[in-house]
Design an enzyme around this catalytic site. Structure first.
Site, short mmCIF file in Angstrom:
data_model
loop_
_atom_site.label_atom_id
_atom_site.label_comp_id
_atom_site.label_asym_id
_atom_site.label_seq_id
_atom_site.Cartn_x
_atom_site.Cartn_y
_atom_site.Cartn_z
CD GLU A 58 -2.60 1.23 2.65
OE1 GLU A 58 -3.61 1.96 2.70
OE2 GLU A 58 -2.24 0.51 3.60
CE LYS A 138 -7.12 1.52 3.72
NZ LYS A 138 -5.91 2.04 4.40
CB CYS A 173 -4.26 -1.54 4.79
SG CYS A 173 -3.23 -1.38 6.28
#
Length: 284
Positions: A58, A138, A173
């Site tokens: 990321e 995300k 994440c």
């Protein structure tokens, strides 16, 4: 910083298996050119070692915790970083998950965006010909001691792609804490979920437990790709890992730069779901 750790796990009968590499590179805050060069070197090394697909962490370009640099280093989707990684995929004949970058939504021209302006945490999956197969922005933005939720626009699309014989999905994440997202991917037929991350100390047990739980409950491979490096107030814990559909760790790393490699076998996903059909018993 060169790679100084290798972690491997050999597959059994390859069959239609896909060789996966997780590139846990060293990331320096704001050093975009250096970080991208490390990413490109990791792609080359993975290809040399026979990988079919390599995944990056990321925000490997700017560093997740360099919040004050997001705006200055943001790029359109058609910018330099994704362009160089697309070329690397084609040159080396390897699929590449360009972990994620800070995308300037207002400057992106040829790809649909969730907003007309603002920034997003954006990953792109290119196949071995350099063709775009998947975009993921995300969805869940971290707010705990983080500026991410203030700086970024959440994503909306949840897509899958096929690399070889493996159906691939992507999350990022903090998304690991939201199991509903993974159920959606299972409903879309996913075999493997790639999770580019920037997970810091001290939450090691959260990292291990959530990743393994997502694999077990969805009876899918889950591969977490973390970075290495220290920022002003955080240190990435590394520990990139690949869990199989039983939740067994197939290959992993410590907290130093590493190339983690293993085999992904779609037949294993089908077999596990047939032998232990927990997904059929869902009521929600």
């Amino acid at each position: 910083m060169p790679f100084d750790t290798d972690a491997d796990a050999a597959g059994a009968d390859r069959g239609d298996a896909l060789t996966l590499a997780l590139a846990q590179i060293h990331i320096e805050a704001g050093e975009v050119e250096t970080n991208v060069d490390r990413a490109l070197a990791a792609v080359s090394r993975a290809a040399d070692r026979g990988a079919d697909l390599v995944a990056l962490p990321e925000l490997f370009t700017v560093g997740y915790f360099a919040f004050d640099l997001y705006g200055r280093t943001a790029e359109p989707f058609e910018g330099d970083t994704f362009g160089r990684l697309r070329e690397a995929a084609a040159d080396h004949g390897i699929a590449v998950l360009a972990g994620s970058i800070v995308e300037d939504l207002s400057a992106t021209e040829r790809i649909d965006t969730p907003a007309d302006e603002g920034l997003a945490n954006t990953s792109a999956l290119f196949d071995a010909s350099g063709d775009l197969q998947l975009i993921y922005r995300k969805h869940h933005l971290f707010g705990y001691e983080s500026a991410e939720s203030e700086l970024l626009v959440p994503g909306e699309r949840i897509d899958t792609a096929t690399i070889g014989d493996v159906t691939v999905g992507v999350t990022t994440c903090y998304d690991l804490r939201f199991p509903e997202l993974y159920r959606r991917l299972v409903d879309d037929g996913v075999d493997l979920v790639l999770v580019p991350s920037a997970w810091p100390y001290p939450r090691v047990e959260h990292w291990r437990t959530l990743s393994r739980a997502r694999a077990i409950e969805n009876q899918a491979y889950v591969a977490t790709i973390n970075g290495a490096g220290t920022f002003d107030d955080a240190t990435l814990l590394g520990r990139s890992n690949v869990y199989d559909p039983w939740g067994v760790s197939l290959a992993s790393s410590g907290d130093e730069p590493a190339l983690v490699m293993t085999e992904i076998e779609p037949e294993t996903v089908a077999t596990v779901r047939e032998e232990f059909p927990a997904l059929r018993d869902r009521r929600l």
